[in-house]
Design a protein around this motif. Structure first.
Motif, PDB file in Angstrom:
ATOM      1  N   PHE A  27     -10.843  -0.907  79.227  1.00  0.00           N
ATOM      2  CA  PHE A  27     -11.554  -0.875  80.501  1.00  0.00           C
ATOM      3  C   PHE A  27     -12.456  -2.092  80.702  1.00  0.00           C
ATOM      4  CE2 PHE A  27     -14.521   0.478  83.795  1.00  0.00           C
ATOM      5  CZ  PHE A  27     -13.663   1.077  84.698  1.00  0.00           C
ATOM      6  N   LEU A  28     -13.237  -2.421  79.700  1.00  0.00           N
ATOM      7  CA  LEU A  28     -14.187  -3.528  79.804  1.00  0.00           C
ATOM      8  C   LEU A  28     -14.720  -3.838  78.401  1.00  0.00           C
ATOM      9  CD1 LEU A  28     -15.840  -5.340  81.793  1.00  0.00           C
ATOM     10  CD2 LEU A  28     -17.518  -3.480  81.928  1.00  0.00           C
ATOM     11  N   TYR A  29     -14.786  -5.121  78.067  1.00  0.00           N
ATOM     12  CA  TYR A  29     -15.345  -5.654  76.817  1.00  0.00           C
ATOM     13  C   TYR A  29     -14.342  -5.665  75.652  1.00  0.00           C
ATOM     14  CZ  TYR A  29     -19.597  -4.901  79.477  1.00  0.00           C
ATOM     15  OH  TYR A  29     -20.533  -4.894  80.477  1.00  0.00           O
ATOM     16  N   HIS A  30     -14.301  -6.831  75.026  1.00  0.00           N
ATOM     17  CA  HIS A  30     -13.524  -7.112  73.812  1.00  0.00           C
ATOM     18  C   HIS A  30     -12.017  -7.120  74.029  1.00  0.00           C
ATOM     19  CE1 HIS A  30     -17.269  -7.106  71.803  1.00  0.00           C
ATOM     20  NE2 HIS A  30     -17.407  -5.797  71.702  1.00  0.00           N
ATOM     21  N   GLU A  31     -11.580  -7.076  75.282  1.00  0.00           N
ATOM     22  CA  GLU A  31     -10.135  -7.179  75.513  1.00  0.00           C
ATOM     23  C   GLU A  31      -9.609  -8.564  75.136  1.00  0.00           C
ATOM     24  OE1 GLU A  31     -12.058  -7.952  79.625  1.00  0.00           O
ATOM     25  OE2 GLU A  31     -12.409  -6.658  77.885  1.00  0.00           O
ATOM     26  N   GLY A  32     -10.467  -9.584  75.185  1.00  0.00           N
ATOM     27  CA  GLY A  32     -10.047 -10.923  74.783  1.00  0.00           C
ATOM     28  C   GLY A  32      -9.799 -11.026  73.290  1.00  0.00           C
ATOM     29  N   LEU A  33     -10.645 -10.371  72.500  1.00  0.00           N
ATOM     30  CA  LEU A  33     -10.436 -10.376  71.053  1.00  0.00           C
ATOM     31  C   LEU A  33      -9.133  -9.656  70.700  1.00  0.00           C
ATOM     32  CD1 LEU A  33     -11.370 -10.986  68.191  1.00  0.00           C
ATOM     33  CD2 LEU A  33     -12.787  -8.917  68.281  1.00  0.00           C
ATOM     34  N   GLN A  34      -8.870  -8.526  71.361  1.00  0.00           N
ATOM     35  CA  GLN A  34      -7.632  -7.794  71.111  1.00  0.00           C
ATOM     36  C   GLN A  34      -6.409  -8.653  71.451  1.00  0.00           C
ATOM     37  OE1 GLN A  34      -6.652  -4.980  69.762  1.00  0.00           O
ATOM     38  NE2 GLN A  34      -4.529  -5.016  70.481  1.00  0.00           N
ATOM     39  N   LEU A  35      -6.415  -9.289  72.621  1.00  0.00           N
ATOM     40  CA  LEU A  35      -5.279 -10.126  73.015  1.00  0.00           C
ATOM     41  C   LEU A  35      -5.122 -11.308  72.068  1.00  0.00           C
ATOM     42  CD1 LEU A  35      -3.012 -10.787  75.010  1.00  0.00           C
ATOM     43  CD2 LEU A  35      -4.704 -11.997  76.420  1.00  0.00           C
ATOM     44  N   ALA A  36      -6.236 -11.930  71.699  1.00  0.00           N
ATOM     45  CA  ALA A  36      -6.157 -13.091  70.809  1.00  0.00           C
ATOM     46  C   ALA A  36      -5.597 -12.708  69.447  1.00  0.00           C
ATOM     47  CB  ALA A  36      -7.547 -13.715  70.656  1.00  0.00           C
ATOM     48  N   TRP A  37      -6.096 -11.616  68.854  1.00  0.00           N
ATOM     49  CA  TRP A  37      -5.601 -11.216  67.535  1.00  0.00           C
ATOM     50  C   TRP A  37      -4.122 -10.837  67.586  1.00  0.00           C
ATOM     51  CZ3 TRP A  37      -9.867  -7.849  64.733  1.00  0.00           C
ATOM     52  CH2 TRP A  37     -10.840  -8.724  64.215  1.00  0.00           C
ATOM     53  N   GLN A  38      -3.699 -10.223  68.681  1.00  0.00           N
ATOM     54  CA  GLN A  38      -2.276  -9.902  68.804  1.00  0.00           C
ATOM     55  C   GLN A  38      -1.431 -11.172  68.894  1.00  0.00           C
ATOM     56  OE1 GLN A  38      -0.439  -6.557  69.094  1.00  0.00           O
ATOM     57  NE2 GLN A  38      -2.144  -6.588  67.646  1.00  0.00           N
ATOM     58  N   LEU A  82     -19.358   0.872  75.727  1.00  0.00           N
ATOM     59  CA  LEU A  82     -17.978   0.385  75.663  1.00  0.00           C
ATOM     60  C   LEU A  82     -17.820  -0.766  74.680  1.00  0.00           C
ATOM     61  CD1 LEU A  82     -16.663   0.565  79.333  1.00  0.00           C
ATOM     62  CD2 LEU A  82     -16.645   2.295  77.530  1.00  0.00           C
ATOM     63  N   ALA A  83     -18.831  -1.625  74.579  1.00  0.00           N
ATOM     64  CA  ALA A  83     -18.741  -2.720  73.610  1.00  0.00           C
ATOM     65  C   ALA A  83     -18.656  -2.175  72.192  1.00  0.00           C
ATOM     66  CB  ALA A  83     -19.938  -3.660  73.760  1.00  0.00           C
ATOM     67  N   ALA A  84     -19.433  -1.136  71.892  1.00  0.00           N
ATOM     68  CA  ALA A  84     -19.388  -0.535  70.557  1.00  0.00           C
ATOM     69  C   ALA A  84     -18.071   0.198  70.326  1.00  0.00           C
ATOM     70  CB  ALA A  84     -20.567   0.419  70.381  1.00  0.00           C
ATOM     71  N   ARG A  85     -17.652   0.994  71.287  1.00  0.00           N
ATOM     72  CA  ARG A  85     -16.384   1.723  71.145  1.00  0.00           C
ATOM     73  C   ARG A  85     -15.209   0.777  70.949  1.00  0.00           C
ATOM     74  NH1 ARG A  85     -13.630   4.166  76.377  1.00  0.00           N
ATOM     75  NH2 ARG A  85     -13.134   1.938  76.512  1.00  0.00           N
ATOM     76  N   ASN A  86     -15.145  -0.248  71.800  1.00  0.00           N
ATOM     77  CA  ASN A  86     -13.982  -1.135  71.770  1.00  0.00           C
ATOM     78  C   ASN A  86     -13.954  -1.992  70.511  1.00  0.00           C
ATOM     79  OD1 ASN A  86     -13.395  -0.015  74.227  1.00  0.00           O
ATOM     80  ND2 ASN A  86     -13.830  -1.854  75.426  1.00  0.00           N
ATOM     81  N   ARG A  87     -15.105  -2.303  69.967  1.00  0.00           N
ATOM     82  CA  ARG A  87     -15.121  -3.080  68.720  1.00  0.00           C
ATOM     83  C   ARG A  87     -14.453  -2.275  67.588  1.00  0.00           C
ATOM     84  NH1 ARG A  87     -16.195  -8.483  67.493  1.00  0.00           N
ATOM     85  NH2 ARG A  87     -17.987  -8.437  68.900  1.00  0.00           N
ATOM     86  N   ILE A  88     -14.711  -0.984  67.553  1.00  0.00           N
ATOM     87  CA  ILE A  88     -14.060  -0.140  66.547  1.00  0.00           C
ATOM     88  C   ILE A  88     -12.560  -0.057  66.825  1.00  0.00           C
ATOM     89  CG2 ILE A  88     -13.895   2.243  65.676  1.00  0.00           C
ATOM     90  CD1 ILE A  88     -16.945   2.408  66.073  1.00  0.00           C
ATOM     91  N   TRP A  89     -12.193   0.070  68.086  1.00  0.00           N
ATOM     92  CA  TRP A  89     -10.769   0.120  68.427  1.00  0.00           C
ATOM     93  C   TRP A  89     -10.054  -1.167  68.018  1.00  0.00           C
ATOM     94  CZ3 TRP A  89     -10.432   2.527  74.049  1.00  0.00           C
ATOM     95  CH2 TRP A  89     -10.760   3.893  73.971  1.00  0.00           C
ATOM     96  N   VAL A  90     -10.677  -2.310  68.279  1.00  0.00           N
ATOM     97  CA  VAL A  90     -10.074  -3.585  67.893  1.00  0.00           C
ATOM     98  C   VAL A  90      -9.831  -3.621  66.386  1.00  0.00           C
ATOM     99  CG1 VAL A  90     -10.504  -6.065  67.649  1.00  0.00           C
ATOM    100  CG2 VAL A  90     -10.916  -4.966  69.830  1.00  0.00           C
ATOM    101  N   ALA A  91     -10.842  -3.222  65.621  1.00  0.00           N
ATOM    102  CA  ALA A  91     -10.705  -3.237  64.168  1.00  0.00           C
ATOM    103  C   ALA A  91      -9.586  -2.313  63.717  1.00  0.00           C
ATOM    104  CB  ALA A  91     -12.026  -2.839  63.512  1.00  0.00           C
ATOM    105  N   TYR A  92      -9.573  -1.094  64.246  1.00  0.00           N
ATOM    106  CA  TYR A  92      -8.574  -0.129  63.802  1.00  0.00           C
ATOM    107  C   TYR A  92      -7.170  -0.545  64.224  1.00  0.00           C
ATOM    108  CZ  TYR A  92      -6.358   4.248  62.592  1.00  0.00           C
ATOM    109  OH  TYR A  92      -5.534   5.187  62.016  1.00  0.00           O
ATOM    110  N   ARG A  93      -7.036  -1.126  65.395  1.00  0.00           N
ATOM    111  CA  ARG A  93      -5.712  -1.550  65.868  1.00  0.00           C
ATOM    112  C   ARG A  93      -5.151  -2.709  65.045  1.00  0.00           C
ATOM    113  NH1 ARG A  93      -4.621  -1.853  72.128  1.00  0.00           N
ATOM    114  NH2 ARG A  93      -5.190   0.238  72.833  1.00  0.00           N
ATOM    115  N   ASN A  94      -6.004  -3.621  64.612  1.00  0.00           N
ATOM    116  CA  ASN A  94      -5.514  -4.917  64.149  1.00  0.00           C
ATOM    117  C   ASN A  94      -5.694  -5.211  62.674  1.00  0.00           C
ATOM    118  OD1 ASN A  94      -4.761  -6.478  66.786  1.00  0.00           O
ATOM    119  ND2 ASN A  94      -6.705  -5.485  67.241  1.00  0.00           N
TER     120      ASN A  94
END
Length: 294
Positions: free
Chosen positions: A173-184, A216-228
């Motif tokens: 939704f918002l925040y850290h989507e750039g880190l997710q796309l970059a790591w992918q 959302l920044a806190a939630r998404n940071r955990i999601w990024v870590a768990y996904r990648n």
């Protein structure tokens, strides 16, 4: 030789009419490129649309990554999609008429670069907050180099890489989507480049102005870590990140919402689509100065 073609996605909620008009004016002034534009209304009908541009009107606000995906998808369904995508915040602007042409030239010199990031500054063409520098050692924003994340609102992305990794993570939704796309992209064998000599302008606003920021920044940071991340690195990464984030929140506010986001991210992590990067990718990230534990 014809000018390189580029598809540009502009996301709007019709909430910044003067800034958006200025952003589109500088976009249409870009020289040396063949620009096609899609304006996406995130829960609205776009009110400011350049002549000949595509429009997408979403019935509800899908968030920034979801809205950008809708624009990229609409452009991709057009005949002969461009090789390049550019994602433009509707309050960002191009200080020169050759910005897009220079970004594409940088990408063409680096065929494994999935994305090329210009230097984002305030309207003064000088001030670059640390959060806008997509690498460590952010005290020198003028230094170019390979990067492992991005500033999402002004970035050139190779369409081939974008499509291969599935685009932006709409669930964020918002925040850290750039880190997710970059790591992918890195996991798929690509990399990123910071073209610090090419500037874009943006108002000097704080992300904390949004009510959803801390959660959302806190939630998404955990999601990024768990996904990648490989399983062994998840506790290291999240321990370092949680310590830093809570220390900042104690100083500047947002502790309760940060804790709420941490709890939400942790309890929902198993619902995320997990594709951990290889140890070779971990080494590649570490070699360029950004090991995925910080």
């Amino acid at each position: 030789m014809p000018d390189p073609r580029i598809d540009v996605v502009v996301l709007t909620m019709n909430d910044r009419p003067s800034e958006e008009a200025a952003a589109q004016e500088t976009l249409l002034a870009q020289a040396g490129v063949d620009v096609r534009v899609c304006v996406v209304g995130n829960g609205c009908e776009p009110q400011i649309v350049p002549p000949g541009a595509l429009t997408v009107s979403l019935s509800k606000n899908l968030g920034i990554p979801g809205g950008r995906n809708a624009g990229a998808g609409a452009l991709g369904r057009e005949p002969d999609p461009a090789e390049w995508l550019f994602f433009l915040d509707n309050d960002a602007s191009f200080p020169r008429t050759d910005v897009l042409a220079r970004l594409i030239a940088e990408a063409q010199k680096r065929p494994r670069a999935a994305y090329v990031q210009p230097r984002l500054t305030g309207p003064d063409d000088v001030t670059t907050p640390r959060r806008w520098v997509p690498r460590l050692r952010a005290s020198r924003p003028e230094r170019p180099g390979t990067i492992t994340t991005m500033t999402e609102g002004v970035v050139l992305v190779r369409r081939e890489a974008f499509d291969a990794v599935g685009g932006w993570p709409a669930e964020f939704f918002l925040y850290h989507e750039g880190l997710q796309l970059a790591w992918q992209c890195w996991s798929a064998g690509w990399n990123g480049w910071y073209a610090a000599g090419i500037r874009m302008h943006h108002p000097l606003t704080s992300p904390a102005r949004h009510a959803l920021f801390h959660r959302l920044a806190a939630r998404n940071r955990i999601w990024v870590a768990y996904r990648n991340l490989p399983a062994a690195l998840i506790p290291l990464y999240l321990t370092a990140w949680t310590t830093i984030t809570l220390t900042r929140a104690v100083r500047s506010g947002g502790v309760s919402e940060t804790l709420r986001g941490i709890r939400e991210g942790w309890t929902s992590r198993h619902r995320q689509d997990r594709h951990p990067m290889s140890w070779h990718t971990v080494w590649r990230l570490t070699r360029v100065g950004r090991p995925p534990i910080i």
